[in-house]
Scaffold this motif. Structure first.
Motif, short mmCIF file in Angstrom:
data_model
loop_
_atom_site.label_atom_id
_atom_site.label_comp_id
_atom_site.label_asym_id
_atom_site.label_seq_id
_atom_site.Cartn_x
_atom_site.Cartn_y
_atom_site.Cartn_z
N ASP A 109 1.07 -1.33 0.05
CA ASP A 109 0.14 -0.08 0.08
C ASP A 109 1.37 0.89 -0.33
O ASP A 109 1.72 1.98 1.02
CB ASP A 109 -0.98 0.16 1.48
N LEU A 110 0.79 1.46 -1.18
CA LEU A 110 1.77 2.87 -1.45
C LEU A 110 1.32 4.04 -0.31
O LEU A 110 1.80 5.25 0.12
CB LEU A 110 1.87 3.69 -2.93
N ASN A 111 0.68 4.03 -0.17
CA ASN A 111 -0.10 5.47 0.28
C ASN A 111 -0.06 5.85 2.25
O ASN A 111 0.63 6.13 2.80
CB ASN A 111 -1.82 5.46 0.65
N GLN A 112 -0.04 4.25 2.57
CA GLN A 112 0.40 3.87 4.24
C GLN A 112 1.34 3.66 4.14
O GLN A 112 1.96 3.18 5.44
CB GLN A 112 -1.23 2.81 4.69
N ASN A 113 2.40 2.72 3.05
CA ASN A 113 3.29 2.13 3.56
C ASN A 113 3.08 0.34 4.04
O ASN A 113 4.05 0.29 5.35
CB ASN A 113 4.37 2.72 3.96
N HIS A 114 2.07 0.09 3.95
CA HIS A 114 2.07 -1.00 4.08
C HIS A 114 2.11 -2.45 3.89
O HIS A 114 1.82 -2.05 2.57
CB HIS A 114 0.76 -1.34 5.13
N PHE A 115 2.67 -3.42 4.11
CA PHE A 115 2.87 -4.77 3.60
C PHE A 115 2.36 -5.50 3.55
O PHE A 115 2.30 -6.37 4.94
CB PHE A 115 3.95 -4.73 3.03
N PHE A 116 0.87 -6.19 2.82
CA PHE A 116 0.55 -7.22 3.36
C PHE A 116 0.85 -8.31 2.64
O PHE A 116 1.21 -8.63 0.96
CB PHE A 116 -1.23 -6.63 2.76
N TYR A 117 0.65 -9.64 2.50
CA TYR A 117 0.90 -10.70 2.32
C TYR A 117 0.95 -12.05 2.91
O TYR A 117 0.38 -12.44 4.61
CB TYR A 117 2.95 -10.49 2.37
N ALA A 118 0.84 -13.06 1.75
CA ALA A 118 0.74 -14.30 2.28
C ALA A 118 1.30 -15.08 1.82
O ALA A 118 2.40 -14.71 0.25
CB ALA A 118 -0.92 -14.77 2.04
N SER A 119 1.58 -16.54 2.18
CA SER A 119 2.63 -17.51 1.60
C SER A 119 1.42 -18.90 2.07
O SER A 119 1.26 -18.92 2.67
CB SER A 119 3.65 -17.53 2.22
N ALA A 120 2.04 -19.58 0.48
CA ALA A 120 2.00 -21.19 -0.18
C ALA A 120 3.16 -21.34 0.19
O ALA A 120 3.63 -22.32 -1.04
CB ALA A 120 1.04 -21.11 -1.06
N GLY A 121 3.39 -22.09 1.48
CA GLY A 121 4.52 -22.82 1.48
C GLY A 121 5.96 -22.22 0.43
O GLY A 121 6.87 -23.63 0.27
N HIS A 122 6.28 -21.44 0.79
CA HIS A 122 6.90 -21.30 -0.40
C HIS A 122 8.28 -19.95 0.61
O HIS A 122 8.30 -20.39 1.88
CB HIS A 122 6.77 -19.69 -1.11
N GLU A 123 9.43 -19.79 0.37
CA GLU A 123 10.85 -20.16 0.89
C GLU A 123 10.74 -18.51 1.26
O GLU A 123 9.86 -17.95 1.59
CB GLU A 123 11.68 -20.04 -0.28
N ARG A 124 11.03 -19.04 2.93
CA ARG A 124 11.05 -17.49 3.11
C ARG A 124 12.36 -16.46 3.03
O ARG A 124 13.04 -16.91 2.86
CB ARG A 124 11.58 -17.56 4.83
N GLY A 125 11.35 -14.72 3.09
CA GLY A 125 12.02 -13.73 2.39
C GLY A 125 12.56 -13.28 3.68
O GLY A 125 12.79 -13.80 4.95
N PHE A 126 13.16 -12.34 3.52
CA PHE A 126 13.86 -11.05 4.92
C PHE A 126 13.02 -10.00 4.72
O PHE A 126 13.15 -9.15 3.58
CB PHE A 126 15.83 -10.78 4.82
N ILE A 127 13.34 -9.45 5.78
CA ILE A 127 12.64 -7.46 5.71
C ILE A 127 13.90 -7.00 6.33
O ILE A 127 14.21 -7.32 7.65
CB ILE A 127 11.70 -7.34 6.27
N TYR A 128 14.92 -5.75 6.56
CA TYR A 128 15.72 -5.23 6.28
C TYR A 128 15.15 -3.58 7.06
O TYR A 128 14.14 -3.37 6.78
CB TYR A 128 16.58 -4.66 5.46
N ARG A 129 15.76 -3.68 8.24
CA ARG A 129 15.26 -2.74 8.66
C ARG A 129 16.28 -1.46 9.09
O ARG A 129 16.93 -1.82 9.14
CB ARG A 129 14.95 -2.60 10.28
N GLN A 130 16.81 -0.28 8.16
CA GLN A 130 16.96 0.95 8.14
C GLN A 130 17.84 0.90 9.36
O GLN A 130 18.54 1.66 9.80
CB GLN A 130 17.41 1.71 7.52
N LYS A 131 16.68 1.28 10.66
CA LYS A 131 16.90 2.47 11.71
C LYS A 131 17.50 1.37 12.83
O LYS A 131 18.69 1.87 13.11
CB LYS A 131 15.88 2.02 12.47
#
Length: 335
Positions: free
Chosen positions: A212-234
């Motif tokens: 969501d570009l307006n709220q900068n929220h990332f919604f997601y779901a997975s069907a057995g897929h490889e886990r990703g990462f999230i990098y926190r700059q702070k």
């Protein structure tokens, strides 16, 4: 009748060559052999021509020489059968290679991998097959209402069947209004399509995200897929982007969970396929912290350069021979 004619021609050429031993006779023999090829004469039949011609030209050959001719004929008969079988397999393999090449070109056209240009996001993506056909797939859709959807999928299977599955997934997604749907609903719809239409031995893992570009929220779901990462700059830390869910195609009534996180300036979402995490380093798989270290090494670069450089590192680690399809995506908030 043609066999008799060929016998006479061959005998005449052979007789002259034996007596004169000149280049012209040898050349005539070579030209005649090409004619025999065009007529479909097999190697053992050519040997038979030679033996018959010699026996007629020199009927008083000793017993040992005649036995050697018989031996040669028997050997060449078996050789001819094996040669034709080998040639048939080569022709079939060549035809298969042509079909695979055509399928690969069609896949490239059907599964376009365009990355949207959005001022507030820096996006990089790469997907490389281990062979001609790619069992991985990624796709972006930018909706002007302020949403960017992204899909990463991996067919558990290879070759043309995997390519057909990916095409089906692509067109199934095109039929959905994904920008207005929760990630869990997208996966549930696709799961029903997959469960109805692909072989029981094949399954698909998928990660679906909606930013969501307006709220900068990332919604997601997975069907057995490889886990990703999230990098926190702070905090300058990488976290696991964990989401649980059954692979597509197992049960038609499978339900999926929605997850959500927020992105601040400089934060990154990293999505990947198991071709990254199963990269082999000698006798072991790469560790997840080693993948993180590779990304850290290049994180000062634009997103596309990051994924390109990390991919090249993975290729070098595997002695320039991919063992599995590799897909890597980085999405970074920059405004």
């Amino acid at each position: 009748m043609k066999k008799v004619k060929n016998q006479k021609i061959y005998q005449k050429i052979l007789d002259k060559y034996i007596k004169v031993n000149d280049e012209q006779s040898l050349y005539r023999g070579q030209q005649f052999s090409r004619q025999l090829i065009e007529e479909g004469v097999s190697p053992e039949e050519v040997v038979n021509l030679h033996v018959k011609s010699l026996l007629e030209l020199y009927p008083n050959l000793n017993t040992e020489m005649k036995r050697s001719f018989k031996f040669l004929l028997e050997v060449m008969m078996d050789y001819g059968i094996a040669y034709r079988e080998h040639q048939s397999l080569k022709d079939k393999q060549q035809q298969l290679n042509m079909e695979i090449e055509l399928a690969a070109r069609m896949q490239q056209r059907l599964l376009s991998k365009g990355v949207p240009t959005i001022v507030s996001l820096d996006i990089g993506a790469i997907s490389k097959p281990a062979s001609q056909l790619n069992g991985d797939y990624y796709h972006f859709v930018y909706d002007e209402s302020g949403f960017v959807s992204m899909t990463v999928a991996d067919v558990i299977g290879k070759g043309i069947p995997a390519t057909l599955c990916m095409s089906m997934i692509r067109y199934a997604m095109d039929s959905l209004s994904v920008a207005t749907m929760k990630p869990s609903a997208v996966l549930e719809n696709l799961n029903r399509v997959v469960e109805r239409n692909i072989d029981d031995s094949m399954f698909i893992t998928m990660f679906y995200g909606l930013y969501d570009l307006n709220q900068n929220h990332f919604f997601y779901a997975s069907a057995g897929h490889e886990r990703g990462f999230i990098y926190r700059q702070k905090t300058n830390k990488f976290e696991e982007l964990t989401a649980k869910g059954l692979v597509l195609g197992v049960k038609k009534d499978t339900k999926y969970n929605d997850y959500v996180t927020s992105l601040e300036m400089g934060d990154m979402i990293i999505l990947l396929s198991d071709g990254v995490t199963e990269c082999r380093l000698n006798d072991r798989f790469i560790e997840r912290h080693e993948i993180v270290n590779l990304i850290r090494k290049y994180q000062h670069l634009p997103a596309q350069q990051i994924v390109d450089e990390v991919y090249q590192e993975l290729v070098r680690m595997q002695n320039f021979e991919l063992k599995d399809d590799v897909t890597l995506i980085i999405l970074r908030r920059q405004v």
